[in-house]
Design an enzyme around this catalytic site. Structure first.
Site, PDB file in Angstrom:
ATOM      1  NE  ARG A 273      -2.121   0.574   3.865  1.00  0.00           N
ATOM      2  CZ  ARG A 273      -1.413   1.257   4.776  1.00  0.00           C
ATOM      3  NH1 ARG A 273      -1.092   2.517   4.564  1.00  0.00           N
ATOM      4  NH2 ARG A 273      -1.009   0.667   5.892  1.00  0.00           N
TER       5      ARG A 273
ATOM      6  CG  HIS B 290      -5.539   2.268   7.001  1.00  0.00           C
ATOM      7  ND1 HIS B 290      -5.652   0.958   6.574  1.00  0.00           N
ATOM      8  CD2 HIS B 290      -6.672   2.535   7.699  1.00  0.00           C
ATOM      9  CE1 HIS B 290      -6.801   0.467   6.980  1.00  0.00           C
ATOM     10  NE2 HIS B 290      -7.439   1.385   7.668  1.00  0.00           N
TER      11      HIS B 290
ATOM     12  CE1 TYR C 165       1.828   2.272   8.361  1.00  0.00           C
ATOM     13  CE2 TYR C 165       0.775   3.934   9.747  1.00  0.00           C
ATOM     14  CZ  TYR C 165       0.791   3.171   8.592  1.00  0.00           C
ATOM     15  OH  TYR C 165      -0.205   3.330   7.656  1.00  0.00           O
TER      16      TYR C 165
END
Length: 366
Positions: free
Chosen positions: A262, A266, A275
């Site tokens: 990805r 998100h 992260y």
């Protein structure tokens, strides 16, 4: 006879044929790619480019307040498109919330595919028209539904196949286990596609599972597991088409893990820099699914500037129409809150409906 000799302790099936290959299956850039159908590759390319533009436009719409949220699938377009194109018109697709591209590639109106994310109807399209279940925002709840539909089809002699899509985070849900277990026990015609993009929101893969791969989980349920490069659209399409064909012919379910990434956050509400490192994203951009297919097409003389421009223009026309239609305010009726909830409204629902109707009438008269 010892306890260990009893049938309950003997393997029910040979595990070896169920195990995935040690490396993700690839086609693009390999000698086998020369055998791929040029028409299929062009079709896949057109869908990939339109899908990327769709992701870009939908993301922009969130910034303009026209969408409440949008979970982009940028970088995962190969999985989305391959899933939709591997099915026959009568088959069923069971998508997750990130699978809008698969829904649109299946024939659903681009605006209707975004209705849920706009905060309007629960589903903006008729699931029966294109055989696409509602986009599922709860994790993995669509998987048992796919198994139920496939089970019903098998009982009635219908050759329908269900393809259920889920992210790697969804494999941590109980619904995932229940769906795979029942699918294998009943040998129903369903294909599970796990899009492994490395993160369940911010939770990395090694914090989710200690299994060698998600595809290895298939063995525990008694079905084949396939591991494929999720950015190689030709490979994903071939693997899924084979699994769909196997299911249709009575071979039962298959678990396919597509290893992808990805590239975007998100959702628009997520800060992915908290992260993961930019260098990690950059490495995956070098393995972009569109670039991989363009390289193959160009090398075979199937893609020139004229074709590239035509595909880009088509994608821009789609994006322009999407932008224009999404900038039109929806006409909302508060009474729709009570429509399509139950076939026969409950007493409590009727009371609530009457209360709201009275309040709206009093407001109009004031």
């Amino acid at each position: 006879m010892t306890v260990l000799d009893t049938p309950a302790w003997r393997p029910r099936t040979d595990a070896a044929p169920l195990l995935p290959d040690p490396e993700p299956y690839r086609l693009l850039g390999t000698p086998a790619a020369a055998e791929l159908d040029p028409a299929l590759l062009r079709t896949l390319y057109g869908h990939l480019v339109r899908g990327r533009r769709y992701n870009q436009q939908a993301t922009a719409l969130t910034k303009q307040g026209r969408l409440a949220v949008y979970p982009a699938s940028t970088g995962q377009e190969a999985c989305e498109i391959a899933a939709a194109l591997a099915l026959r018109p009568r088959d069923w697709l069971f998508p997750s919330y990130r699978d809008t591209l698969a829904v649109v590639a299946r024939g659903v109106d681009p605006v209707e595919a975004l209705t849920l994310l706009r905060g309007d109807w629960h589903t903006g399209y008729d699931p029966h028209e294109h055989r696409v279940a509602p986009l599922s925002t709860p994790l993995a709840t669509q998987l048992p539904h796919a198994v139920g539909l496939a089970r019903a089809a098998r009982l009635t002699g219908d050759d329908v196949v269900a393809l259920a899509m889920v992210g790697d985070g969804g494999t941590s849900e109980g619904d995932f286990h229940e769906a795979l277990n029942f699918a294998a026990v009943w040998q129903v015609p369903v294909v599970f596609l796990v899009q492994n993009n490395g993160f369940a929101i911010s939770v990395p893969l090694d914090k989710q599972t200690a299994a060698p791969t998600f595809a290895h989980k298939a063995v525990g349920y008694g079905m084949p597991g396939r591991l494929v490069d999720g950015n190689d659209v030709a490979a994903v399409h071939q693997v899924l088409a084979e699994a769909v064909g196997r299911a249709r012919d009575g071979g039962g379910p298959t678990l396919v893990e597509a290893v992808t990434y990805r590239m975007d956050a998100h959702t628009n509400a997520d800060d992915a820099t908290r992260y993961r490192e930019d260098s990690e994203v950059a490495a995956w951009r070098a393995h972009d699914p569109i670039a991989l297919l363009e390289r193959e097409l160009t090398g075979r003389g199937l893609l020139d500037d004229e074709v590239r421009d035509s595909v880009a223009d088509d994608a821009e026309t789609m994006a322009s129409a999407l932008r224009e239609r999404m900038h039109t305010d929806a006409t909302l009726d508060p009474m729709d809150l009570f429509a399509h909830v139950y076939a026969e409204p409950t007493q409590q629902l009727r009371q609530q409906e009457a209360q709201l109707r009275a309040e709206l009438e009093a407001e109009r008269q004031s």
